[in-house]
Design a protein around this motif. Structure first.
Motif, PDB file in Angstrom:
ATOM      1  N   GLU A   1     -20.611  36.745  30.645  1.00 37.57           N
ATOM      2  CA  GLU A   1     -21.069  38.129  30.675  1.00 37.57           C
ATOM      3  C   GLU A   1     -22.449  38.245  31.066  1.00 37.57           C
ATOM      4  OE1 GLU A   1     -20.457  39.872  26.868  1.00 37.57           O
ATOM      5  OE2 GLU A   1     -18.378  39.951  27.291  1.00 37.57           O
ATOM      6  N   MET A   2     -23.573  37.499  30.901  1.00 43.71           N
ATOM      7  CA  MET A   2     -25.085  37.408  31.261  1.00 43.71           C
ATOM      8  C   MET A   2     -25.002  36.988  32.695  1.00 43.71           C
ATOM      9  SD  MET A   2     -27.483  38.442  29.897  1.00 43.71           S
ATOM     10  CE  MET A   2     -29.057  38.767  30.585  1.00 43.71           C
TER      11      MET A   2
ATOM     12  N   TYR B   1     -22.315  29.676  34.230  1.00 47.66           N
ATOM     13  CA  TYR B   1     -22.220  29.518  32.950  1.00 47.66           C
ATOM     14  C   TYR B   1     -21.527  28.567  32.600  1.00 47.66           C
ATOM     15  CZ  TYR B   1     -17.278  31.137  33.335  1.00 47.66           C
ATOM     16  OH  TYR B   1     -15.981  31.373  33.681  1.00 47.66           O
TER      17      TYR B   1
ATOM     18  N   SER C   1     -23.633  29.384  25.943  1.00 52.24           N
ATOM     19  CA  SER C   1     -23.532  30.031  24.604  1.00 52.24           C
ATOM     20  C   SER C   1     -22.503  29.331  23.788  1.00 52.24           C
ATOM     21  CB  SER C   1     -23.026  31.475  24.976  1.00 52.24           C
ATOM     22  OG  SER C   1     -22.030  31.619  25.460  1.00 52.24           O
TER      23      SER C   1
ATOM     24  N   LYS D   1     -18.219  33.039  26.209  1.00 54.21           N
ATOM     25  CA  LYS D   1     -18.209  34.783  26.569  1.00 54.21           C
ATOM     26  C   LYS D   1     -19.436  35.215  26.685  1.00 54.21           C
ATOM     27  CE  LYS D   1     -16.154  38.784  24.714  1.00 54.21           C
ATOM     28  NZ  LYS D   1     -16.992  39.928  24.232  1.00 54.21           N
ATOM     29  N   GLN D   2     -20.372  35.103  25.742  1.00 52.03           N
ATOM     30  CA  GLN D   2     -21.604  35.801  26.163  1.00 52.03           C
ATOM     31  C   GLN D   2     -22.502  35.157  27.249  1.00 52.03           C
ATOM     32  OE1 GLN D   2     -24.600  34.415  23.185  1.00 52.03           O
ATOM     33  NE2 GLN D   2     -25.580  36.665  23.064  1.00 52.03           N
ATOM     34  N   ALA D   3     -22.441  33.814  27.737  1.00 51.91           N
ATOM     35  CA  ALA D   3     -23.073  33.175  28.906  1.00 51.91           C
ATOM     36  C   ALA D   3     -22.207  33.995  30.091  1.00 51.91           C
ATOM     37  CB  ALA D   3     -22.692  31.822  28.653  1.00 51.91           C
TER      38      ALA D   3
ATOM     39  N   LYS E   1     -32.425  34.656  24.434  1.00 47.12           N
ATOM     40  CA  LYS E   1     -31.829  35.688  23.799  1.00 47.12           C
ATOM     41  C   LYS E   1     -30.871  36.185  24.796  1.00 47.12           C
ATOM     42  CE  LYS E   1     -34.776  36.438  19.877  1.00 47.12           C
ATOM     43  NZ  LYS E   1     -35.890  36.743  19.612  1.00 47.12           N
ATOM     44  N   PHE E   2     -29.867  36.891  24.224  1.00 39.35           N
ATOM     45  CA  PHE E   2     -29.093  37.712  25.205  1.00 39.35           C
ATOM     46  C   PHE E   2     -29.738  39.180  25.641  1.00 39.35           C
ATOM     47  CE2 PHE E   2     -25.424  40.430  25.679  1.00 39.35           C
ATOM     48  CZ  PHE E   2     -24.646  39.773  27.133  1.00 39.35           C
TER      49      PHE E   2
ATOM     50  N   LEU F   1     -27.995  30.613  24.900  1.00 38.84           N
ATOM     51  CA  LEU F   1     -28.051  31.857  24.394  1.00 38.84           C
ATOM     52  C   LEU F   1     -27.758  32.009  22.746  1.00 38.84           C
ATOM     53  CD1 LEU F   1     -26.135  33.835  27.309  1.00 38.84           C
ATOM     54  CD2 LEU F   1     -28.539  33.550  26.814  1.00 38.84           C
ATOM     55  N   ARG F   2     -27.688  30.717  21.924  1.00 36.93           N
ATOM     56  CA  ARG F   2     -27.104  30.811  20.792  1.00 36.93           C
ATOM     57  C   ARG F   2     -28.369  31.130  19.822  1.00 36.93           C
ATOM     58  NH1 ARG F   2     -25.186  25.104  19.779  1.00 36.93           N
ATOM     59  NH2 ARG F   2     -26.974  24.648  21.256  1.00 36.93           N
TER      60      ARG F   2
ATOM     61  N   GLU G   1     -30.874  40.898  29.267  1.00 32.37           N
ATOM     62  CA  GLU G   1     -31.129  40.671  30.659  1.00 32.37           C
ATOM     63  C   GLU G   1     -32.462  40.822  31.085  1.00 32.37           C
ATOM     64  OE1 GLU G   1     -29.500  43.251  34.289  1.00 32.37           O
ATOM     65  OE2 GLU G   1     -27.894  43.238  32.600  1.00 32.37           O
TER      66      GLU G   1
END
Length: 113
Positions: A74-75, A88, A66, A70-72, A47-48, A29-30, A50
């Motif tokens: 959540e997704m 994740y 990620s 954090k981002q990974a 990309k972030f 996701l970076r 959904e």
């Protein structure tokens, strides 16, 4: 393992999973530039978003990575709520020590290795 972390994988768990399960999809996701500087072998730049990630086959395990998790996380939680077998990377790419593959930034997203 707490319920909150039950879908987190350490780098060693992910490495073992990659060796034993050919249906694992790793989505990074970076930013494109960070992906080009170093990514996990066979990972895809994503990309972030959904909706975009929902196109990933539900027959495969999906591992999101990620920068710092954090981002990974959540997704992955959002995708799990849609029935995906999603995980994740605990600690994110900043804690990955098992080797990286680099790509010319102009090739990222083109399918060129």
């Amino acid at each position: 393992m707490s319920e909150e972390n039950s879908f987190g994988l350490t780098e060693f768990q992910l490495s073992d999973l990659l060796k034993t399960n050919p249906k694992v999809t790793i989505c990074d996701l970076r930013k494109k530039e960070d992906f080009a500087k170093g990514h996990i072998k066979k990972s895809l730049l994503a990309k972030f978003d959904e909706e975009k990630l929902l196109d990933v086959s539900q027959t495969s395990k999906v591992v999101l990575v990620s920068y710092d998790e954090k981002q990974a996380k959540e997704m992955a939680s959002a995708l799990r709520s849609h029935g995906f077998d999603t995980y994740y990377l605990i600690g994110g790419m900043r804690n990955w020590t098992l080797g990286l593959y680099c790509t010319n930034v102009s090739y990222v997203g083109t399918g060129y290795p």
